[in-house]
Write an enzyme that holds these catalytic residues in place. Sequence first.
Site, PDB file in Angstrom:
ATOM      1  N   THR A   1       0.855  -1.182   0.000  1.00  0.00           N
ATOM      2  CA  THR A   1       0.000   0.000   0.000  1.00  0.00           C
ATOM      3  C   THR A   1       0.890   1.230   0.000  1.00  0.00           C
ATOM      4  O   THR A   1       2.053   1.142   0.347  1.00  0.00           O
ATOM      5  CB  THR A   1      -0.875  -0.019   1.278  1.00  0.00           C
ATOM      6  OG1 THR A   1      -1.866  -1.019   1.129  1.00  0.00           O
ATOM      7  CG2 THR A   1      -1.568   1.283   1.555  1.00  0.00           C
TER       8      THR A   1
ATOM      9  N   ARG B   1     -13.339  -7.823  -2.861  1.00  0.00           N
ATOM     10  CA  ARG B   1     -12.793  -7.611  -1.514  1.00  0.00           C
ATOM     11  C   ARG B   1     -12.343  -6.146  -1.344  1.00  0.00           C
ATOM     12  O   ARG B   1     -11.648  -5.588  -2.179  1.00  0.00           O
ATOM     13  CB  ARG B   1     -11.600  -8.535  -1.299  1.00  0.00           C
ATOM     14  CG  ARG B   1     -10.929  -8.427   0.086  1.00  0.00           C
ATOM     15  CD  ARG B   1      -9.757  -7.474   0.074  1.00  0.00           C
ATOM     16  NE  ARG B   1      -9.021  -7.481   1.348  1.00  0.00           N
ATOM     17  CZ  ARG B   1      -8.047  -6.618   1.639  1.00  0.00           C
ATOM     18  NH1 ARG B   1      -7.703  -5.704   0.768  1.00  0.00           N
ATOM     19  NH2 ARG B   1      -7.421  -6.687   2.789  1.00  0.00           N
ATOM     20  N   VAL B   2     -12.761  -5.548  -0.258  1.00  0.00           N
ATOM     21  CA  VAL B   2     -12.327  -4.194   0.066  1.00  0.00           C
ATOM     22  C   VAL B   2     -11.609  -4.246   1.410  1.00  0.00           C
ATOM     23  O   VAL B   2     -12.108  -4.859   2.361  1.00  0.00           O
ATOM     24  CB  VAL B   2     -13.529  -3.226   0.141  1.00  0.00           C
ATOM     25  CG1 VAL B   2     -13.085  -1.843   0.605  1.00  0.00           C
ATOM     26  CG2 VAL B   2     -14.218  -3.134  -1.224  1.00  0.00           C
ATOM     27  N   GLY B   3     -10.437  -3.637   1.467  1.00  0.00           N
ATOM     28  CA  GLY B   3      -9.658  -3.645   2.701  1.00  0.00           C
ATOM     29  C   GLY B   3      -9.909  -2.394   3.526  1.00  0.00           C
ATOM     30  O   GLY B   3     -10.911  -1.694   3.378  1.00  0.00           O
ATOM     31  N   ASP B   4      -8.961  -2.118   4.410  1.00  0.00           N
ATOM     32  CA  ASP B   4      -9.078  -0.964   5.318  1.00  0.00           C
ATOM     33  C   ASP B   4      -8.790   0.375   4.648  1.00  0.00           C
ATOM     34  O   ASP B   4      -9.261   1.423   5.109  1.00  0.00           O
ATOM     35  CB  ASP B   4      -8.085  -1.127   6.476  1.00  0.00           C
ATOM     36  CG  ASP B   4      -6.644  -1.208   5.981  1.00  0.00           C
ATOM     37  OD1 ASP B   4      -6.393  -1.924   4.982  1.00  0.00           O
ATOM     38  OD2 ASP B   4      -5.770  -0.554   6.570  1.00  0.00           O
TER      39      ASP B   4
ATOM     40  N   THR C   1      -0.948   0.510   6.914  1.00  0.00           N
ATOM     41  CA  THR C   1      -0.618  -0.514   5.933  1.00  0.00           C
ATOM     42  C   THR C   1      -0.469  -1.848   6.647  1.00  0.00           C
ATOM     43  O   THR C   1       0.094  -1.909   7.739  1.00  0.00           O
ATOM     44  CB  THR C   1       0.659  -0.177   5.143  1.00  0.00           C
ATOM     45  OG1 THR C   1       1.036  -1.328   4.387  1.00  0.00           O
ATOM     46  CG2 THR C   1       1.817   0.234   6.051  1.00  0.00           C
ATOM     47  N   GLY C   2      -0.971  -2.890   6.030  1.00  0.00           N
ATOM     48  CA  GLY C   2      -0.916  -4.205   6.660  1.00  0.00           C
ATOM     49  C   GLY C   2      -2.128  -5.000   6.219  1.00  0.00           C
ATOM     50  O   GLY C   2      -2.805  -4.642   5.259  1.00  0.00           O
TER      51      GLY C   2
ATOM     52  N   GLY D   1      -5.468  -5.657   5.915  1.00  0.00           N
ATOM     53  CA  GLY D   1      -6.550  -4.720   6.134  1.00  0.00           C
ATOM     54  C   GLY D   1      -7.685  -5.210   7.008  1.00  0.00           C
ATOM     55  O   GLY D   1      -8.301  -4.424   7.740  1.00  0.00           O
TER      56      GLY D   1
HETATM   57  N1  ASP Z   1      -4.030  -2.639   4.002  1.00  0.00           N
HETATM   58  C1  ASP Z   1      -4.048  -3.028   2.629  1.00  0.00           C
HETATM   59  C2  ASP Z   1      -5.240  -3.903   2.393  1.00  0.00           C
HETATM   60  O1  ASP Z   1      -5.540  -4.724   3.219  1.00  0.00           O
HETATM   61  C3  ASP Z   1      -2.821  -3.730   2.198  1.00  0.00           C
HETATM   62  C4  ASP Z   1      -1.511  -3.146   2.677  1.00  0.00           C
HETATM   63  O2  ASP Z   1      -1.481  -2.203   3.409  1.00  0.00           O
HETATM   64  O3  ASP Z   1      -0.456  -3.635   2.304  1.00  0.00           O
HETATM   65  O4  ASP Z   1      -5.838  -3.797   1.347  1.00  0.00           O
END
Ligand code: ASP
Length: 292
Positions: free
Chosen positions: A162, A190-193, A212-213, A215
Amino acid sequence: MDHRFALALHGGAGARRHRDYRREIAHMRGLVEAARDRLARGAFALDVVVETISSLEGSGLYVAGRGASPNTAGRYELDAGLMDGRAGEVGAVAALEGFESPIAVARAVMQATPHVMLAGAGAASFARSQGLAEIVDPGAWFTRAGQDESNHPPGGALAHGTVGCVVRDGEGRLAAGTSTGGVFGKLAGRVGDTPIPGAGVWADQAVAVSCTGQGEYFIRTVAAAQVGMRLRFAGQELREAMKAVLGEIRSLGGEGGMIAVDADGRIAMPFMSEGMKRAALHVDGRIEAEAF
Ligand code: ASP
């Protein structure tokens, strides 16, 4: 204008020790220097966030924008979110296909609609109506930047990447933005954070945060807003608040990191993943850029 501007950006917490990130580090440092020059001339926090994230997206070096990877249906669905701390305004897009800069579309949602988030086909037709840059040939456009990062995710965790940016401008305005291609091998839809205000992005009058991580964990803990609430209602220090939220994510089995700047221009960039590509401009003019 008190000239105490500061900024931090990240290129994702998916960094892996087996990879060399010199190119990304040099790129991030260049973006910080360019942002510093704009902030010195009086640029608004929100403008600097959008410009910096657009450059990160367009570089193809990170798993966002041009560097994103396809989902299991072979499609590139991208998420981005943006927040203006002083005005309390939000703009976001989820599962957006076909546009070069998801953060630019998020900004248009903030400024040209009464809504805070548009998703899927509706987001794309809105972006088209705004004349935003479309991807002509996805096969030639995407670089799949993080493929080699996805080879060895620790403990079978979902690999990801991200970009994000947080700014405190010379007038004390705070803004945050985050943009992503999501996690590798994600399901269609799929939708993340990242685009969700309070989860992957947050800005109020006291702090601006970009996460970032993995989500799903950042959504479950309302990670970015939780940092803001810890400052506001628990009187915690910035770093202490961020570490507490990351600790909660770890205890649920997730990983990642976050960057933030507060109203005094203090920056913190903690992570508990193997690495996190990141760079910052501190109020004293010091610049740092690293991955581990
Ligand atoms: N947080 C992002 C997601 O889950 C991915 C990322 O931060 O690397 O879509």
